[in-house]
Design an enzyme around this catalytic site. Structure first.
Site, PDB file in Angstrom:
ATOM      1  N   HIS A 276       0.836  -1.199   0.000  1.00 43.66           N
ATOM      2  CA  HIS A 276       0.000   0.000   0.000  1.00 43.66           C
ATOM      3  C   HIS A 276       0.881   1.263   0.000  1.00 43.66           C
ATOM      4  CE1 HIS A 276      -3.365   2.638   1.338  1.00 43.66           C
ATOM      5  NE2 HIS A 276      -2.403   3.233   2.000  1.00 43.66           N
ATOM      6  N   GLU A 277       1.895   1.265   0.860  1.00 46.32           N
ATOM      7  CA  GLU A 277       2.784   2.433   0.929  1.00 46.32           C
ATOM      8  C   GLU A 277       3.558   2.623  -0.376  1.00 46.32           C
ATOM      9  OE1 GLU A 277       2.650   4.618   3.307  1.00 46.32           O
ATOM     10  OE2 GLU A 277       1.228   3.390   4.418  1.00 46.32           O
ATOM     11  N   HIS A 280       1.473   4.382  -2.863  1.00 47.90           N
ATOM     12  CA  HIS A 280       1.490   5.851  -2.748  1.00 47.90           C
ATOM     13  C   HIS A 280       2.689   6.428  -3.489  1.00 47.90           C
ATOM     14  CE1 HIS A 280      -1.839   6.628  -0.161  1.00 47.90           C
ATOM     15  NE2 HIS A 280      -1.403   5.910   0.838  1.00 47.90           N
ATOM     16  N   GLU A 354      -5.980   6.927  -1.242  1.00 48.94           N
ATOM     17  CA  GLU A 354      -5.988   5.708  -0.430  1.00 48.94           C
ATOM     18  C   GLU A 354      -6.540   4.534  -1.234  1.00 48.94           C
ATOM     19  OE1 GLU A 354      -4.505   5.133   2.413  1.00 48.94           O
ATOM     20  OE2 GLU A 354      -3.825   7.205   2.233  1.00 48.94           O
ATOM     21  N   ASP A 358      -4.542   1.222  -2.229  1.00 43.77           N
ATOM     22  CA  ASP A 358      -5.129  -0.093  -1.940  1.00 43.77           C
ATOM     23  C   ASP A 358      -5.184  -0.936  -3.213  1.00 43.77           C
ATOM     24  OD1 ASP A 358      -5.485   0.400   0.703  1.00 43.77           O
ATOM     25  OD2 ASP A 358      -7.639   0.748   0.613  1.00 43.77           O
TER      26      ASP A 358
END
Ligand SMILES: [Zn+2]
Length: 410
Positions: A276-277, A280, A354, A358
């Site tokens: 997930h990070e 980003h 987000e 995801d």
């Protein structure tokens, strides 16, 4: 426009903001008892859910008391000439505008800290303690306060002094120089935050060799993400709540995992959090956020430069002598409806990001470990499973758990 109209505008803005927040909090609290969506049935056991609802209610009541207190205090302060009182105190100490401004903001900071410390002490050692989140000690609490103060004095004081110096030297063009300094400072902080600031508060150690590290590195390699620095931070010395974040660019970039995260999640779940990070990063959210906040700062400073020389903006907060520091506060409040709107837009984008992160984790790793890790993290922080949509729209930087899970399972 004269200063008394502006004075009442300020009172009105503060009152509307207080009213709006109170209504939102109230609407949100009415949803605490809502049935939990079936996808979230396994997040809490019945007794834990009951505890989480008590936690939310306690925080709601506490928030009501503190926000009412601080609203009444601000209004009283304005009406009874608090700023004039502090301003004349500061002017009694020096004639240098930079020193006056530093003393002025220093007194405001110390005063509001003295009033808010008992409240945050109560929150940490009574509320968080009662619900089993608090791991901090009284010594650590006050040491954190002290370090926070020193940092504010050095960094905040330094930047303020520099800005006023620019203003004296360049007049209304001060905004360009200020913008430059803030831009350099944010980029610098983004790159070195983990190395310079975090060590003041926490201990960071490289993640030890083992299957977890191997899995994280294998994943990073698969998606072509250069991952050299994985650190573990001792978040557990303050709170049981878990987290992971990403910082820096290029060679400075690193992933920081809370030790609480490592204790609570299994290895695949941690890889999913990393994915997930990485999402980003790959979707350029980090660069976008930095760029957007720089643009917003530039625009705000430019508008500030238009109003800074208008004595009415200073006089609006009830002082008798116009000054840069008084205008800064007057402008800050008058501009706050606009910054609320830009805040809403940033929150909206953040929620969108987000979902993108995801989805990235879902596509490059797997959805299910992320679903279960989100559930565990929500459980650990007793987060709200049934927030009011209006509250989400205004305040949430992340989508509610149910929306994220539905998106992941799609
Ligand atoms: Zn995220």
């Amino acid at each position: 426009m004269n200063s008394s109209i502006l004075f009442y505008t300020i009172i009105t803005i503060l009152s509307i903001q207080f009213l709006l927040e109170t209504i939102l909090d109230y609407l949100n609290s009415k949803r605490y008892q809502d049935p939990v969506p079936s996808e979230l049935n396994d997040v809490f056991e019945a007794s834990e859910y009951e505890k989480s609802q008590r936690y939310k209610k306690t925080n709601y009541k506490f928030g009501m008391i503190t926000s009412t207190f601080s609203f009444l205090l601000s209004i009283g302060f304005l009406i009874f000439g608090g700023f004039e009182w502090i301003d004349s105190m500061a002017r009694g100490i020096s004639e240098n505008p930079i020193i006056i401004a530093l003393v002025f903001f220093g007194i405001i900071m110390i005063g509001s800290d003295l009033l808010s410390t008992p409240l945050s002490y109560y929150h940490t050692f009574v509320i968080e303690e009662k619900f089993g989140f608090n791991k901090s000690t009284r010594k650590l609490f006050f040491l954190d306060k002290l370090k926070g103060w020193l940092m504010t004095i050095i960094l905040g004081g330094g930047i303020l002094a520099l800005v006023i110096w620019f203003f004296q030297w360049a007049g209304t063009s001060f905004w360009i120089y200020t913008w430059g300094v803030i831009a350099l400072f944010s980029i610098f902080m983004n790159m070195f935050y983990s190395k310079l600031i975090v060590p003041l508060f926490n201990k960071q150690t490289p993640l030890e060799d083992g299957t977890l590290k191997e899995k994280l590195e294998t994943y990073a390699k698969n998606v072509g993400f250069e991952l050299k620095n994985i650190f573990v931070i001792d978040g557990s010395k303050r709170s049981t709540k878990a987290n992971a974040y990403f910082s820096g660019f290029g060679k400075q970039k690193r992933v920081t995992l809370y030790d609480t995260l490592i204790n609570d999640l299994d290895e695949d779940e941690i890889v999913a959090v990393l994915a997930h990070e990485v999402g980003h990063y790959k979707r350029k959210h980090i660069i976008f956020n930095l760029f957007a906040s720089l643009m917003l700062t530039g625009i705000t400073l430019f508008i500030l430069s238009i109003f800074i020389n208008n004595p009415q903006v200073s006089l609006a907060i009830g002082v008798s002598q116009p000054s840069f520091h008084a205008a800064l506060i007057g402008f800050g409040i008058l501009y706050s409806p606009i910054s609320e709107i830009t805040g809403l837009i940033m929150n909206y984008l953040s929620r969108k990001f987000e979902y993108e992160a995801d989805n990235y984790a879902k596509d490059t790793f797997a959805a299910m470990p992320l679903v279960s890790s989100l559930k565990k993290l929500s459980k650990n922080s007793l987060s709200n499973l049934t927030p009011h949509p209006a509250y989400v729209f205004m305040h949430y930087s992340h989508p509610p758990l149910i929306s994220r899970i539905r998106n992941l399972k799609e």
